[in-house]
Scaffold this active site. Structure first.
Site, PDB file in Angstrom:
ATOM      1  CG  LEU A 169      26.673  -2.001 -23.422  1.00 59.56           C
ATOM      2  CD1 LEU A 169      26.184  -0.727 -24.091  1.00 59.56           C
ATOM      3  CD2 LEU A 169      28.130  -2.277 -23.809  1.00 59.56           C
TER       4      LEU A 169
ATOM      5  CB  SER B 135      28.293  -1.913 -16.210  1.00 61.00           C
ATOM      6  OG  SER B 135      29.167  -2.188 -17.279  1.00 61.00           O
ATOM      7  CD  GLN B 136      26.730   2.484 -21.662  1.00 61.49           C
ATOM      8  OE1 GLN B 136      27.495   2.113 -22.558  1.00 61.49           O
ATOM      9  NE2 GLN B 136      25.418   2.607 -21.854  1.00 61.49           N
TER      10      GLN B 136
ATOM     11  CG  ASP C   7      34.237  -7.019 -14.242  1.00 58.89           C
ATOM     12  OD1 ASP C   7      33.288  -6.641 -13.535  1.00 58.89           O
ATOM     13  OD2 ASP C   7      34.268  -6.840 -15.479  1.00 58.89           O
TER      14      ASP C   7
ATOM     15  CG  HIS D 239      30.707  -6.917 -16.131  1.00 54.23           C
ATOM     16  ND1 HIS D 239      31.235  -5.849 -15.426  1.00 54.23           N
ATOM     17  CD2 HIS D 239      29.765  -6.381 -16.949  1.00 54.23           C
ATOM     18  CE1 HIS D 239      30.656  -4.735 -15.807  1.00 54.23           C
ATOM     19  NE2 HIS D 239      29.757  -5.025 -16.734  1.00 54.23           N
TER      20      HIS D 239
END
Length: 293
Positions: free
Chosen positions: A36, A102-103, A219, A274
């Site tokens: 993202l 991630s996404q 994270d 993250h």
């Protein structure tokens, strides 16, 4: 004695074939899918790590749905990434590796289930909300500045909300019924909501030879952080780890089968925020490098 030995050998070979064990040479192409609000520029370091330790590796960071375009609906992105990735697969007879952040990990996860006859050898999910997302984070504030986690379900669980990527994997443990009824992405993918394509998707998913799950307690975005390992909250916001999740126990999409063959590897790394996972060389050397062969 000889017949018994041959029988044992045949059974061993059958087990190895079922678990996808085979020997290959050279470095397979690596396909990186961003997360993202990301794009290819965030993965220059990671690409460099790969080519440094494995010279000659073909590394492709898919330049698609970058930055704010990453808020497009997940199924739309899956379709777009599929079209971009398929030609790379076709040129790689020995298979490819997915390295997805991630996404992007959910996009790759969906590709594994929905693309028949894919040739993905290893899927590395780097800090990806595989079990869903439920947390007050800077990312949430960036998308829905007027809301907190307890109220986001009102936006996400309707046909308008489902046009925003983060809503497609928003998993509110206090509104489970609405999640199952209104979320058109994650419940289908994880087999939490039955559908006609479940068996076909499970068969496709099980073509992958290795699943590597990477995440950690510091994270700060993936919530709970154990979602990166297919864990998630119950109704009391107590984390239920992967092997106790219904979709694992019922083996709805093949996760339990893959794990039973010893083909699920979990890497927990503390002290990594993250946005630093893909630029941290220690994470790369400890959790990623050995799988990219």
């Amino acid at each position: 004695m000889g017949a018994s030995s041959d029988s044992r050998t045949s059974l061993l070979l059958l087990l190895l074939l079922q678990c996808g064990v085979y020997i290959t040479e050279g470095y397979k192409p690596v396909i990186i899918v961003h997360g993202l609000f990301d794009g290819p520029k965030q993965f220059i370091k990671l690409s460099g790590f790969i080519t440094k330790v494995h010279p000659g590796t073909n590394v492709t960071v898919i330049d698609l749905y970058d930055d704010f375009a990453s808020l497009q609906p997940m199924w739309k992105q899956v379709q777009g990434f599929s079209k971009a990735i398929f030609p790379i697969m076709q040129k790689a007879p020995d298979g490819v590796h997915f390295l997805c952040f991630s996404q992007g990990g959910l996009i790759c996860r969906a590709l594994l289930s929905t693309v028949p006859n894919h040739n993905v050898h290893t899927f590395i999910a780097l800090s990806s909300p595989l079990g869903g997302q439920y947390g007050d984070t800077t990312y949430l504030k960036g998308v829905f500045p007027e809301h907190v986690k307890k109220t986001v379900y009102r936006i996400c669980y309707n046909r308008y909300g489902q046009k925003v990527s983060i809503c497609d994997y928003w998993n509110d443990p206090h509104h489970r019924d609405r999640y199952l009824q209104s979320n058109s992405f994650l419940p289908l993918l994880n087999g939490e909501k039955p559908h006609n394509l479940m068996e076909a998707w499970r068969k496709n998913f099980l073509r992958v030879k290795k699943l590597v799950l990477i995440g950690g307690p510091d994270d700060g975005v993936i919530t709970p952080w154990q979602s990166s390992h297919f864990g998630f909250y119950d109704g009391n916001e107590t984390v239920v780890e992967m092997r106790n999740q219904d979709y694992y126990i019922k083996d709805t999409f093949g996760l339990k089968t893959l794990d039973a063959c010893g083909n699920v590897s979990v890497c927990v790394h503390s002290g990594v925020q993250h946005t630093s996972w893909h630029s941290n060389y220690t994470v790369f050397s400890n959790c990623i490098q050995k799988w990219l062969i």
